[in-house]
Design a protein around this motif. Structure first.
Motif, PDB file in Angstrom:
ATOM      1  N   GLY A 103      -9.702 -11.219   0.510  1.00  0.00           N
ATOM      2  CA  GLY A 103      -8.784 -10.476  -0.661  1.00  0.00           C
ATOM      3  C   GLY A 103      -8.606  -8.924   0.015  1.00  0.00           C
ATOM      4  O   GLY A 103      -7.857  -8.433  -0.218  1.00  0.00           O
ATOM      5  N   LEU A 104      -9.773  -8.909   0.490  1.00  0.00           N
ATOM      6  CA  LEU A 104      -9.492  -7.109   1.818  1.00  0.00           C
ATOM      7  C   LEU A 104      -8.763  -7.389   2.240  1.00  0.00           C
ATOM      8  O   LEU A 104      -7.802  -6.367   2.583  1.00  0.00           O
ATOM      9  N   GLY A 105      -8.270  -8.454   3.554  1.00  0.00           N
ATOM     10  CA  GLY A 105      -7.172  -8.775   4.187  1.00  0.00           C
ATOM     11  C   GLY A 105      -6.142  -8.159   3.267  1.00  0.00           C
ATOM     12  O   GLY A 105      -4.683  -7.512   3.874  1.00  0.00           O
ATOM     13  N   PHE A 106      -5.683  -9.672   2.261  1.00  0.00           N
ATOM     14  CA  PHE A 106      -4.539  -9.065   1.762  1.00  0.00           C
ATOM     15  C   PHE A 106      -4.164  -7.924   1.054  1.00  0.00           C
ATOM     16  O   PHE A 106      -2.986  -7.454   0.943  1.00  0.00           O
ATOM     17  N   LEU A 107      -4.956  -6.648   0.613  1.00  0.00           N
ATOM     18  CA  LEU A 107      -4.905  -5.815   0.032  1.00  0.00           C
ATOM     19  C   LEU A 107      -4.903  -4.773   1.013  1.00  0.00           C
ATOM     20  O   LEU A 107      -3.996  -3.971   0.706  1.00  0.00           O
ATOM     21  N   TYR A 108      -5.289  -4.884   1.780  1.00  0.00           N
ATOM     22  CA  TYR A 108      -4.943  -3.917   2.926  1.00  0.00           C
ATOM     23  C   TYR A 108      -2.990  -4.643   3.877  1.00  0.00           C
ATOM     24  O   TYR A 108      -3.156  -3.206   4.047  1.00  0.00           O
ATOM     25  N   ILE A 109      -2.832  -5.543   3.777  1.00  0.00           N
ATOM     26  CA  ILE A 109      -1.505  -5.929   4.260  1.00  0.00           C
ATOM     27  C   ILE A 109      -0.558  -4.817   2.632  1.00  0.00           C
ATOM     28  O   ILE A 109       0.639  -4.886   3.069  1.00  0.00           O
ATOM     29  N   LEU A 110      -1.087  -5.614   1.671  1.00  0.00           N
ATOM     30  CA  LEU A 110      -0.192  -4.372   0.824  1.00  0.00           C
ATOM     31  C   LEU A 110      -0.547  -3.284   0.394  1.00  0.00           C
ATOM     32  O   LEU A 110       0.790  -2.863   0.121  1.00  0.00           O
ATOM     33  N   SER A 111      -1.400  -2.815   0.898  1.00  0.00           N
ATOM     34  CA  SER A 111      -1.757  -0.985   1.116  1.00  0.00           C
ATOM     35  C   SER A 111      -0.922  -0.780   2.022  1.00  0.00           C
ATOM     36  O   SER A 111      -0.216  -0.335   2.963  1.00  0.00           O
TER      37      SER A 111
ATOM     38  N   PRO B  92       1.002   4.230  10.187  1.00  0.00           N
ATOM     39  CA  PRO B  92       1.862   4.193   9.341  1.00  0.00           C
ATOM     40  C   PRO B  92       2.168   3.244   9.641  1.00  0.00           C
ATOM     41  O   PRO B  92       2.974   3.295  11.632  1.00  0.00           O
ATOM     42  N   ASP B  93       3.585   2.958   8.847  1.00  0.00           N
ATOM     43  CA  ASP B  93       4.992   1.924   9.311  1.00  0.00           C
ATOM     44  C   ASP B  93       5.832   2.750   9.461  1.00  0.00           C
ATOM     45  O   ASP B  93       7.253   1.349   9.741  1.00  0.00           O
ATOM     46  N   PHE B  94       6.003   3.616   9.151  1.00  0.00           N
ATOM     47  CA  PHE B  94       7.225   4.369   9.700  1.00  0.00           C
ATOM     48  C   PHE B  94       7.536   4.524  11.294  1.00  0.00           C
ATOM     49  O   PHE B  94       8.076   4.483  12.075  1.00  0.00           O
ATOM     50  N   VAL B  95       5.604   3.875  11.803  1.00  0.00           N
ATOM     51  CA  VAL B  95       6.800   4.658  13.509  1.00  0.00           C
ATOM     52  C   VAL B  95       7.092   2.874  14.056  1.00  0.00           C
ATOM     53  O   VAL B  95       6.566   2.326  13.750  1.00  0.00           O
TER      54      VAL B  95
ATOM     55  N   ALA C   1       1.817  -3.730  14.087  1.00  0.00           N
ATOM     56  CA  ALA C   1       0.940  -3.956  14.136  1.00  0.00           C
ATOM     57  C   ALA C   1      -0.572  -3.982  13.657  1.00  0.00           C
ATOM     58  O   ALA C   1      -1.161  -5.230  13.935  1.00  0.00           O
ATOM     59  N   ASP C   2      -1.308  -3.301  13.130  1.00  0.00           N
ATOM     60  CA  ASP C   2      -2.795  -3.087  12.376  1.00  0.00           C
ATOM     61  C   ASP C   2      -2.344  -4.523  10.893  1.00  0.00           C
ATOM     62  O   ASP C   2      -3.047  -5.226  11.182  1.00  0.00           O
ATOM     63  N   ASP C   3      -1.083  -4.380  10.555  1.00  0.00           N
ATOM     64  CA  ASP C   3      -1.026  -5.613   9.622  1.00  0.00           C
ATOM     65  C   ASP C   3      -1.090  -6.786  10.399  1.00  0.00           C
ATOM     66  O   ASP C   3      -1.697  -7.873   9.546  1.00  0.00           O
ATOM     67  N   LEU C   4      -0.064  -7.004  11.246  1.00  0.00           N
ATOM     68  CA  LEU C   4       0.083  -8.256  11.955  1.00  0.00           C
ATOM     69  C   LEU C   4      -1.467  -9.144  12.697  1.00  0.00           C
ATOM     70  O   LEU C   4      -2.088  -9.836  12.600  1.00  0.00           O
ATOM     71  N   ALA C   5      -2.461  -8.166  13.171  1.00  0.00           N
ATOM     72  CA  ALA C   5      -3.777  -7.771  13.358  1.00  0.00           C
ATOM     73  C   ALA C   5      -4.908  -8.510  12.087  1.00  0.00           C
ATOM     74  O   ALA C   5      -5.550  -9.468  12.717  1.00  0.00           O
ATOM     75  N   VAL C   6      -4.409  -7.467  11.731  1.00  0.00           N
ATOM     76  CA  VAL C   6      -5.436  -8.617   9.851  1.00  0.00           C
ATOM     77  C   VAL C   6      -4.375 -10.217   9.345  1.00  0.00           C
ATOM     78  O   VAL C   6      -5.430 -10.878   9.200  1.00  0.00           O
ATOM     79  N   LEU C   7      -3.607  -9.993  10.379  1.00  0.00           N
ATOM     80  CA  LEU C   7      -2.913 -11.078   9.339  1.00  0.00           C
ATOM     81  C   LEU C   7      -3.200 -12.314  10.675  1.00  0.00           C
ATOM     82  O   LEU C   7      -3.868 -13.613   9.778  1.00  0.00           O
ATOM     83  N   ALA C   8      -3.942 -11.970  11.566  1.00  0.00           N
ATOM     84  CA  ALA C   8      -4.384 -12.931  12.732  1.00  0.00           C
ATOM     85  C   ALA C   8      -5.568 -12.887  12.579  1.00  0.00           C
ATOM     86  O   ALA C   8      -5.986 -14.156  12.423  1.00  0.00           O
ATOM     87  N   LEU C   9      -6.155 -12.458  11.539  1.00  0.00           N
ATOM     88  CA  LEU C   9      -7.727 -12.991  11.202  1.00  0.00           C
ATOM     89  C   LEU C   9      -7.713 -13.833  10.013  1.00  0.00           C
ATOM     90  O   LEU C   9      -8.478 -14.769  10.023  1.00  0.00           O
TER      91      LEU C   9
END
Length: 141
Positions: A77-85, A91-94, A100-108
């Motif tokens: 749940g924490l992982g999905f919240l991080y992705i949605l947050s 920052p996503d605008f970079v 990359a950080d969202d993909l890393a959390v998804l990979a875990l």
């Protein structure tokens, strides 16, 4: 305190008292395992959550299994919240790195989800096979 605020409190309390009886009845039916009007919608969601965290409805849980399920539910749940947050380490605008950080959390998260669902499906198949192993027999006197 103004009259508007007092009126707002009164309306809130009236709504709370009026809804307490039907909500209490609904909760009692759910806790007793009875069919309720939301069962068609919520039961598949509940079963999916059970699959993900490894809960088997028909078996009693030991405290270790319960603790493991709670911990995995929390982290997934924490992982999905991080992705949605909207708040990220990067920052996503970079461009290129923002996701990359969202993909890393998804990979875990995704391998754990797949592993837990596979374990559940295996358990379910074993349960089905053991139910088919029952042979009809005749009582001989």
């Amino acid at each position: 305190m103004s009259a508007d605020i007092i009126m707002q409190y009164i309306v809130f309390l009236v709504v709370l008292v009026v809804l307490s009886i039907p909500l209490g009845t609904y909760m009692a039916k759910v806790m007793n395992g009875e069919h309720v009007f939301l069962s068609k919608i919520l039961l598949p969601i509940e079963n999916l959550i059970y699959k993900i965290i490894g809960v088997k409805k028909d078996e009693e849980m030991t405290w270790k299994t319960y603790l493991s399920s709670v911990i995995w539910f929390f982290f997934i749940g924490l992982g999905f919240l991080y992705i949605l947050s909207p708040i990220d380490f990067i920052p996503d605008f970079v461009l290129g790195l923002g996701i990359a950080d969202d993909l890393a959390v998804l990979a875990l998260i995704i391998p754990k989800l797949v592993k837990e669902v596979d374990k559940f499906l295996l358990w379910e198949a074993e349960k089905r096979m053991s139910a088919k192993a029952i042979i009809d027999a005749e009582i001989v006197e």
